[in-house]
Structure formats: C-alpha cells, structure tokens
Scaffold this motif. Structure first.
Motif, PDB file in Angstrom:
ATOM      1  N   VAL A 257       0.839  -1.197   0.000  1.00  0.00           N
ATOM      2  CA  VAL A 257       0.000   0.000   0.000  1.00  0.00           C
ATOM      3  C   VAL A 257       0.876   1.249   0.000  1.00  0.00           C
ATOM      4  CG1 VAL A 257      -1.768   1.295   1.270  1.00  0.00           C
ATOM      5  CG2 VAL A 257      -1.823  -1.201   1.252  1.00  0.00           C
ATOM      6  N   TRP A 258       0.496   2.223  -0.795  1.00  0.00           N
ATOM      7  CA  TRP A 258       1.169   3.516  -0.767  1.00  0.00           C
ATOM      8  C   TRP A 258       0.916   4.199   0.571  1.00  0.00           C
ATOM      9  CZ3 TRP A 258       3.487   6.442  -4.985  1.00  0.00           C
ATOM     10  CH2 TRP A 258       3.749   5.639  -6.103  1.00  0.00           C
ATOM     11  N   LYS A 259       1.899   4.989   1.001  1.00  0.00           N
ATOM     12  CA  LYS A 259       1.853   5.597   2.335  1.00  0.00           C
ATOM     13  C   LYS A 259       1.824   7.116   2.233  1.00  0.00           C
ATOM     14  CE  LYS A 259       5.599   3.261   2.670  1.00  0.00           C
ATOM     15  NZ  LYS A 259       6.882   2.639   3.047  1.00  0.00           N
ATOM     16  N   SER A 260       1.117   7.743   3.158  1.00  0.00           N
ATOM     17  CA  SER A 260       1.050   9.198   3.167  1.00  0.00           C
ATOM     18  C   SER A 260       2.385   9.795   3.588  1.00  0.00           C
ATOM     19  CB  SER A 260      -0.035   9.671   4.138  1.00  0.00           C
ATOM     20  OG  SER A 260      -1.315   9.286   3.681  1.00  0.00           O
ATOM     21  N   SER A 261       2.733  10.897   2.934  1.00  0.00           N
ATOM     22  CA  SER A 261       3.890  11.692   3.320  1.00  0.00           C
ATOM     23  C   SER A 261       3.433  13.141   3.315  1.00  0.00           C
ATOM     24  CB  SER A 261       5.052  11.492   2.343  1.00  0.00           C
ATOM     25  OG  SER A 261       6.142  12.330   2.675  1.00  0.00           O
ATOM     26  N   GLY A 262       3.123  13.655   4.464  1.00  0.00           N
ATOM     27  CA  GLY A 262       2.525  14.977   4.523  1.00  0.00           C
ATOM     28  C   GLY A 262       1.051  14.918   4.159  1.00  0.00           C
ATOM     29  N   GLU A 263       0.490  16.064   3.804  1.00  0.00           N
ATOM     30  CA  GLU A 263      -0.955  16.150   3.589  1.00  0.00           C
ATOM     31  C   GLU A 263      -1.392  15.709   2.203  1.00  0.00           C
ATOM     32  OE1 GLU A 263      -2.257  20.057   4.511  1.00  0.00           O
ATOM     33  OE2 GLU A 263      -1.739  19.928   6.633  1.00  0.00           O
ATOM     34  N   THR A 264      -0.545  15.861   1.195  1.00  0.00           N
ATOM     35  CA  THR A 264      -1.020  15.657  -0.178  1.00  0.00           C
ATOM     36  C   THR A 264      -0.206  14.649  -0.980  1.00  0.00           C
ATOM     37  OG1 THR A 264       0.297  17.491  -1.067  1.00  0.00           O
ATOM     38  CG2 THR A 264      -1.903  18.013  -0.247  1.00  0.00           C
ATOM     39  N   VAL A 265       0.829  14.074  -0.412  1.00  0.00           N
ATOM     40  CA  VAL A 265       1.715  13.163  -1.145  1.00  0.00           C
ATOM     41  C   VAL A 265       1.581  11.759  -0.594  1.00  0.00           C
ATOM     42  CG1 VAL A 265       4.131  12.605  -1.665  1.00  0.00           C
ATOM     43  CG2 VAL A 265       3.358  14.970  -1.755  1.00  0.00           C
ATOM     44  N   GLU A 266       1.704  10.797  -1.492  1.00  0.00           N
ATOM     45  CA  GLU A 266       1.866   9.401  -1.118  1.00  0.00           C
ATOM     46  C   GLU A 266       3.180   8.908  -1.697  1.00  0.00           C
ATOM     47  OE1 GLU A 266      -2.715   7.724  -0.916  1.00  0.00           O
ATOM     48  OE2 GLU A 266      -1.582   7.498  -2.774  1.00  0.00           O
ATOM     49  N   ASP A 273       9.858   7.143   4.262  1.00  0.00           N
ATOM     50  CA  ASP A 273       9.750   8.596   4.330  1.00  0.00           C
ATOM     51  C   ASP A 273      10.807   9.134   5.287  1.00  0.00           C
ATOM     52  OD1 ASP A 273       8.909  11.163   4.048  1.00  0.00           O
ATOM     53  OD2 ASP A 273       7.007  10.920   5.102  1.00  0.00           O
ATOM     54  N   ILE A 274      11.645  10.044   4.806  1.00  0.00           N
ATOM     55  CA  ILE A 274      12.679  10.647   5.646  1.00  0.00           C
ATOM     56  C   ILE A 274      12.597  12.168   5.561  1.00  0.00           C
ATOM     57  CG2 ILE A 274      14.275   8.702   5.601  1.00  0.00           C
ATOM     58  CD1 ILE A 274      15.747  10.115   3.288  1.00  0.00           C
ATOM     59  N   SER A 275      11.387  12.679   5.328  1.00  0.00           N
ATOM     60  CA  SER A 275      11.212  14.113   5.112  1.00  0.00           C
ATOM     61  C   SER A 275      11.551  14.922   6.356  1.00  0.00           C
ATOM     62  CB  SER A 275       9.773  14.410   4.699  1.00  0.00           C
ATOM     63  OG  SER A 275       9.478  13.816   3.458  1.00  0.00           O
ATOM     64  N   LEU A 276      12.080  16.121   6.094  1.00  0.00           N
ATOM     65  CA  LEU A 276      12.330  17.063   7.179  1.00  0.00           C
ATOM     66  C   LEU A 276      11.014  17.462   7.839  1.00  0.00           C
ATOM     67  CD1 LEU A 276      14.637  19.464   5.152  1.00  0.00           C
ATOM     68  CD2 LEU A 276      15.409  17.733   6.764  1.00  0.00           C
ATOM     69  N   ASP A 277      11.028  17.591   9.144  1.00  0.00           N
ATOM     70  CA  ASP A 277       9.867  18.131   9.840  1.00  0.00           C
ATOM     71  C   ASP A 277       9.975  19.645   9.838  1.00  0.00           C
ATOM     72  OD1 ASP A 277      12.149  17.439  11.541  1.00  0.00           O
ATOM     73  OD2 ASP A 277      11.051  18.527  13.089  1.00  0.00           O
ATOM     74  N   TRP A 585       4.115  27.537  -6.518  1.00  0.00           N
ATOM     75  CA  TRP A 585       5.495  27.727  -6.073  1.00  0.00           C
ATOM     76  C   TRP A 585       5.668  28.813  -5.014  1.00  0.00           C
ATOM     77  CZ3 TRP A 585       9.230  24.353  -6.516  1.00  0.00           C
ATOM     78  CH2 TRP A 585       9.095  23.354  -7.482  1.00  0.00           C
ATOM     79  N   ASN A 586       4.592  29.431  -4.570  1.00  0.00           N
ATOM     80  CA  ASN A 586       4.704  30.286  -3.390  1.00  0.00           C
ATOM     81  C   ASN A 586       4.709  29.483  -2.099  1.00  0.00           C
ATOM     82  OD1 ASN A 586       4.902  32.792  -4.645  1.00  0.00           O
ATOM     83  ND2 ASN A 586       2.686  32.980  -4.848  1.00  0.00           N
ATOM     84  N   PHE A 587       4.324  28.187  -2.200  1.00  0.00           N
ATOM     85  CA  PHE A 587       4.240  27.357  -0.993  1.00  0.00           C
ATOM     86  C   PHE A 587       4.808  25.950  -1.231  1.00  0.00           C
ATOM     87  CE2 PHE A 587       0.688  30.347  -1.045  1.00  0.00           C
ATOM     88  CZ  PHE A 587       0.890  31.017   0.149  1.00  0.00           C
ATOM     89  N   PRO A 588       6.021  25.837  -1.767  1.00  0.00           N
ATOM     90  CA  PRO A 588       6.584  24.495  -1.978  1.00  0.00           C
ATOM     91  C   PRO A 588       7.116  23.911  -0.670  1.00  0.00           C
ATOM     92  CG  PRO A 588       8.192  26.146  -2.575  1.00  0.00           C
ATOM     93  CD  PRO A 588       6.940  26.895  -2.209  1.00  0.00           C
ATOM     94  N   ARG A 589       7.127  22.609  -0.600  1.00  0.00           N
ATOM     95  CA  ARG A 589       7.672  21.922   0.574  1.00  0.00           C
ATOM     96  C   ARG A 589       8.557  20.767   0.101  1.00  0.00           C
ATOM     97  NH1 ARG A 589       6.412  21.020   6.120  1.00  0.00           N
ATOM     98  NH2 ARG A 589       5.536  23.120   6.054  1.00  0.00           N
ATOM     99  N   ALA A 590       9.852  20.881   0.386  1.00  0.00           N
ATOM    100  CA  ALA A 590      10.765  19.786   0.049  1.00  0.00           C
ATOM    101  C   ALA A 590      10.439  18.563   0.896  1.00  0.00           C
ATOM    102  CB  ALA A 590      12.207  20.223   0.278  1.00  0.00           C
ATOM    103  N   ARG A 591      10.482  17.401   0.261  1.00  0.00           N
ATOM    104  CA  ARG A 591      10.283  16.141   0.961  1.00  0.00           C
ATOM    105  C   ARG A 591      11.378  15.177   0.517  1.00  0.00           C
ATOM    106  NH1 ARG A 591       5.945  16.829   3.729  1.00  0.00           N
ATOM    107  NH2 ARG A 591       6.194  14.779   4.630  1.00  0.00           N
ATOM    108  N   HIS A 592      11.586  14.110   1.290  1.00  0.00           N
ATOM    109  CA  HIS A 592      12.652  13.168   0.990  1.00  0.00           C
ATOM    110  C   HIS A 592      12.191  11.749   1.288  1.00  0.00           C
ATOM    111  CE1 HIS A 592      14.627  17.032   1.899  1.00  0.00           C
ATOM    112  NE2 HIS A 592      15.530  16.664   1.002  1.00  0.00           N
ATOM    113  N   LEU A 593      12.766  10.804   0.557  1.00  0.00           N
ATOM    114  CA  LEU A 593      12.470   9.390   0.771  1.00  0.00           C
ATOM    115  C   LEU A 593      13.711   8.558   0.467  1.00  0.00           C
ATOM    116  CD1 LEU A 593      12.111   7.836  -2.228  1.00  0.00           C
ATOM    117  CD2 LEU A 593      10.035   9.205  -2.249  1.00  0.00           C
TER     118      LEU A 593
END
Length: 599
Positions: A257-266, A273-277, A585-593
């Motif tokens: 199953v795909w997993k949530s990463s933040g509010e809008t990403v799976e 998921d190793i995203s910065l908090d 792009w006024n509200f981007p959020r870097a994520r990592h995996l």
C-alpha cells in the motif's frame, strides 16, 4: 529495451496481465492457488481513461491473489450495461463485483433539440436494473459492493450543455440535480440486499473538507475522477473488500500500500519517508542532499518563504541526519543576501571534502511582449565550507542574469566543478542551458558555451539541465523541454563546448530530471513521466550509460511531486529529494524518501 522508459500498459476488458513490481517485495505471503476474479462493472467513471490510473488498476496493485477485470464502458447506463452483463461480467465467473452506475442514467439531456425533460433511465428502472445485477450475482455466489455515483461540478463546457432546468448553473452543486436521488436509490438497493455500499458523494465531500479544497480538485473535467479521485475511491474499496474477505473468505490478501507523506503526497510501498519536519506552512524550497565526512547526510533548502519575499528575508539553510533520516538536526543558516531572496539551493561535496552550495539570488521576474525586461534578475551564487558545514565562505556570484533552478552540480574525474542552469536570452525571449566551470575548487569560474534549441516564451527553450559524467569522459547534459521529452547534449572538453542538442527519447513533461552515478557504476535517474505530468515521480537505472533503462518504478505521487534530486546513501540505497507543490510555487515543501535501487 529502448532508451524510452516503458509507458503504462494498456488496460481493457481483459485481466491485468502483469503483476506490479512492488508485489515482489511481499512474496513471503502464500497466495491461494487460483487468483480471485474481481470485476469492476460501470460506466466512464470506472473505465480506463487516457493516462489516468483508475481505481481498478490501484486495486490490482494493492491487493494480492486477485485478477481485477475492468468492465467499465464510457457512456453506459444501467440499461445498456444490462445488455452486456452476461458477456462482460458473468462470463468471468467473478467472486466479487464492484458496481458503479448512475451519472448517465440520471442525465437529463437538455442540450438536445428539443430538450429532454426526463432522465435517460428513469429512477424506477435504474433501481430495477441494479436489483437485477445484485440478485443475479448473489445467486451465482459472488460478493457484491455497490458504489454510488461520484458528485459532479460545473465547467464552462458543461454549463453550455446542461445549464438549464432541472439543473441550476448558479449553484456549485447544481449539476448534481437528479443524481442525488439515484445515489440514494443505489444505497437502498445495497441495504435491501445486505451488501456493502460506498457513498462516493459523501466521500468526496469529506475529502474536500478535510484538505480544505473544492470538490473540483478531485475531478478531471467536472464529471470524471482524476488521479486523486480514483485513489480516494480505491482506498475505500480496498477497505470494503478486505472487510468482505474477513466476513466471507475468498482468498484475497492485502498487498503493498502507498503511504502518506505529509498532507497531499503518497510514497510507494517500498519507500521510507525521511522528510524534514517543519511547522505550519513554512516553505522548504530545494531538496539537495550530500554525504558528510562521517557518513551523515545534509539537506539544504531555502526558507521560510518563497521567491517573492522581501529582500533579505529568505536564507539558505541546512539540516543533518545521523540516523538515516529518522531525525534531523536543528536548522542552520548558511547563506543570506541582503539585496535579494536567496532561493532554491543545490549542494555538492567534492573529493577533497569541501561542501559547495549553489543557489538563486532572486530579485524580480518581468516579461514584456517577446522578451524579459532588463529588470528581470536571478543570479547564481555559491559558497563553500571546508569543515563539514560548520562555517561557510562569503557567497560569491558565478552568473549574472536571469536563471532558473540550479539542478545539482558535478565534479569531473579531473577535478572540475560544473554547475548547470538555464538563463534568458532575447529576440525572441527564451531559455538556453549552460554550465559554470571551476578548475580551482570553486574560487574562480568560467562560462561554458550556451545550448540553444530555439523557442519563444518565458518557459520555452532549453531549461534547467542536469549533468552526469560518462565513463568515456564526456559530460552528458539532460535538458528539460516543453517538447514531450528530455533533450541531450554532450561535452568532451570539460563543459567549454557542447554538441547540438537533440531529442533523447526519454519522455517527460516540462519538468527537470536528476541523475547520479551509483557505486556499482550504474546510472540512476529520477524524473516525472510525461503520461502523469508532474503528478508522479519515477526512478529507473541504466547499466549501459543511459542507452537502456530498467522499468520505471513510481516512488511518489500527489498534486505536484517534482524537481527531484537523487544521491546514493549506502551502496544500493537511493535518497531522493523532491518538491510537494500542491498550492503553487509560493508554498513548496521539500520532501525526501529512501528506496533500494531497482535491479
């Protein structure tokens, strides 16, 4: 295999032929001898549709020991479907069937001449047809799940066709009109037969309220679910199917199953998921990563807002993880410019242990007629650290003009540092790609020749390239374009000159890709495939210097998952940074995996 990565397989009224790659990760389970046949029977909200990943395809991925057959046909009413029920459903002897009809049945074709005054299929007949489907299937021993029709929303085209009574074009919910009663009828049929019902209308409303968005954002065209709409339905169906399995075992097993990463990403099942908090709506622009001398990993980004902050109010920051991304250190400011917005950095650690950051010194963007104006300014700056990021040199410019994102940097075998980017030229205004080159460890810089593929417009031409040194010593430039694929150019003299750019065959939307050399000498590429635009991010590897590629593996999906960066952590372990851009792009959020490199 050709250099063009594989496209999504065609789906039609047959079983899905191939198991997804990720299912191999769950091979320890013992499936039943015969896969359980599941039929999705419906109209165009069920049927394959272009490059969408429809809910039946997701079920095939996220359940084990199933054979999912998509028996949806666009434009079908229950009356039409009744005529093909035997051939398209019963003939497969399914153990479980998902029914979803109603949008076409309830439609009142007021666009006709003369206008229709009744639904295509009256409510009583719709109910009779659903009862027929359910009773026949239950008599055959099949389990049945009924889904109500999804909600509709107005578009300009739909208003032109249906903007008359009984519809209300002045009401956001006014296209649902008669459909509400058909949804209620479907629920009553399920209740009468004591089978499971999914209220898709309610599910869409709940999802929209939860994520503070309009229902339109779950629809492709006001009528049909988009990728996110199909994922919503698939999640609900998966829950109901597994609940049905628990009550009356068929042999269906849960799959990856795909997993949530933040509010809008799976992220994919095989990803970690190793995203910065970061709190609230704080912007994290830039997803570059580099290993430090002790094996820890540094991430760099700009914060706390995007390009259009006041001068000096954004800065380049870094955080470090020493435990594989489980936790990250406190943020450290490493560069700031008083007269601009320091933005969107990348990072490189050279063989001598020096850290180099490269970032945009953004001032303003202006365009008039066919060209950028003289005020348009977004220089490229760099700074260095020789003590693993504890201290940094004063930032220095390496390019003066208007540049887009610096898409990583490389160090060649002979010690040159090469930084790729694109910048504006005039008459007509367009972007060309080039590199800045340093032969003295980043102290001084020269410019390579520009790569110009023509075009006209503020996002046309040769955009935001990435670089990789090949085994033969040439440097490969992978160039973003608006032409449906990456273009390639090569330099045999350390970036001073480049071959004429040509279409390379790797399909992509207008979004950059990023490459890295792995410890086993393969090349890893992360990018958005053209078929999914920027909504899904993929990784593939090449063992022959980019001539052929492994089947692409989807690693992240969302409203916009793009502008990636890739680096190898430990041998075979890929760390991927990317941007989640659900609101622009006024509200981007870097994520990592993290993910193991494909074989």
């Amino acid at each position: 295999m050709s250099k063009r990565p594989l496209l999504s397989p065609t789906r039609h009224l047959t079983a899905f032929a191939a198991a997804v790659l990720t299912s191999a990760l769950f091979s320890s389970a013992s499936p039943a001898a015969e896969p359980v046949t599941v039929v999705a029977f419906g109209d165009s909200t069920t049927a394959p549709r272009g490059n969408l990943t429809v809910y039946s395809a997701i079920l095939q991925e996220e359940l084990r020991n199933v054979n999912v057959i998509n028996a949806g046909i666009g434009g079908n009413t229950t009356e039409m479907a009744r005529k093909r029920f035997e051939k398209d459903v019963l003939a497969y002897k399914p153990k479980l069937v998902v029914l979803q009809f109603g949008i076409n049945d309830a439609a009142v074709d007021v666009w006709k001449t003369p206008p229709a005054t009744e639904p295509r299929v009256k409510l009583e007949r719709y109910t009779e047809n659903l009862n027929h489907f359910v009773k026949t299937l239950k008599d055959s021993g099949a389990q049945v799940i009924v889904m109500g029709p999804n909600p509709l929303r107005w578009t300009d085209q739909l208003k032109k066709m249906y903007g008359k009574p009984p519809y209300d074009p002045g009401n956001a919910d006014g296209f649902n009109g008669p459909l509400v009663k058909y949804n209620e009828a479907a629920a009553k049929v399920a209740q009468a037969h004591e089978i499971r019902f999914i209220d898709t209308q309610l599910a869409y409303r709940d999802k929209a309220q939860e994520e503070k968005l309009e229902i339109d954002k779950l629809l492709l065209d006001g009528m049909h679910p988009n990728d996110e709409g199909h994922r919503l339905v698939a999640r609900l169906l998966r829950e109901r199917i597994l609940a049905t399995e628990k009550a009356a075992p068929l042999g269906i097993q849960p799959g990856p199953v795909w997993k949530s990463s933040g509010e809008t990403v799976e992220i994919g099942p095989e990803c970690t998921d190793i995203s910065l908090d970061a709190a609230g709506d704080k912007v994290l622009l830039g997803c570059g990563l580099t290993k430090l001398s002790d094996g820890s990993m540094m991430a760099v980004y700009s914060t706390p807002s995007s390009y259009y902050a006041k001068a000096g109010q954004t800065w380049i920051a870094a955080r470090v993880t020493k435990d594989g991304g489980k936790t990250w250190s406190t943020e450290q400011e490493i560069a700031r410019n008083a007269d601009c917005q320091a933005s969107h950095p990348s990072v490189l650690r050279t063989k001598d242990g020096t850290l180099h950051i490269f970032y945009l010194a953004f001032k303003t963007w202006k365009w008039k007629d066919l060209n950028p104006t003289p005020e348009a300014q977004s220089d490229v700056y760099t700074a260095r650290s020789t003590d693993d990021g504890k201290t940094w040199t004063t930032p220095q410019p390496i390019f003066d003009g208007y540049s887009g994102a610096t898409n990583g940097a490389i160090e060649t075998k002979d010690g040159k540092i090469m930084v790729p980017y694109s910048h504006y030229v005039n008459d007509p205004g367009r972007l060309v790609s080039r590199v800045s080159i340093s032969a003295d460890g980043g102290k001084t810089w020269t410019l390579g020749a520009p790569i110009d593929i023509g075009g006209a417009g503020d996002h046309e031409g040769a955009l935001e390239p990435g670089l990789l040194e090949l085994k033969d010593g040439r440097v490969w430039m992978l160039i973003r374009t608006t032409r449906g694929q990456f273009w390639d150019s090569y330099s045999a003299d350390g970036g001073a000159t480049w071959t004429p750019a040509k279409a390379g065959g790797i399909e992509a939307p207008s979004a950059p890709g990023h490459m890295t050399r792995l410890s086993d000498d393969r090349i890893a590429l992360v990018w958005n495939k053209k078929a999914k635009n920027r909504r899904e991010l993929y990784v593939a590897v090449s063992a022959d210097e980019g001539s052929t590629w492994s089947p692409p593996v989807a690693v992240a999906r969302g409203k916009s998952t793009t502008y990636p960066f890739i680096i190898e952590g430990s041998p075979g372990e890929l760390w991927i940074g990317y941007h989640d851009v659900p609101k622009g792009w006024n509200f981007p959020r870097a994520r990592h995996l993290k993910i193991q490199a494909p074989k």
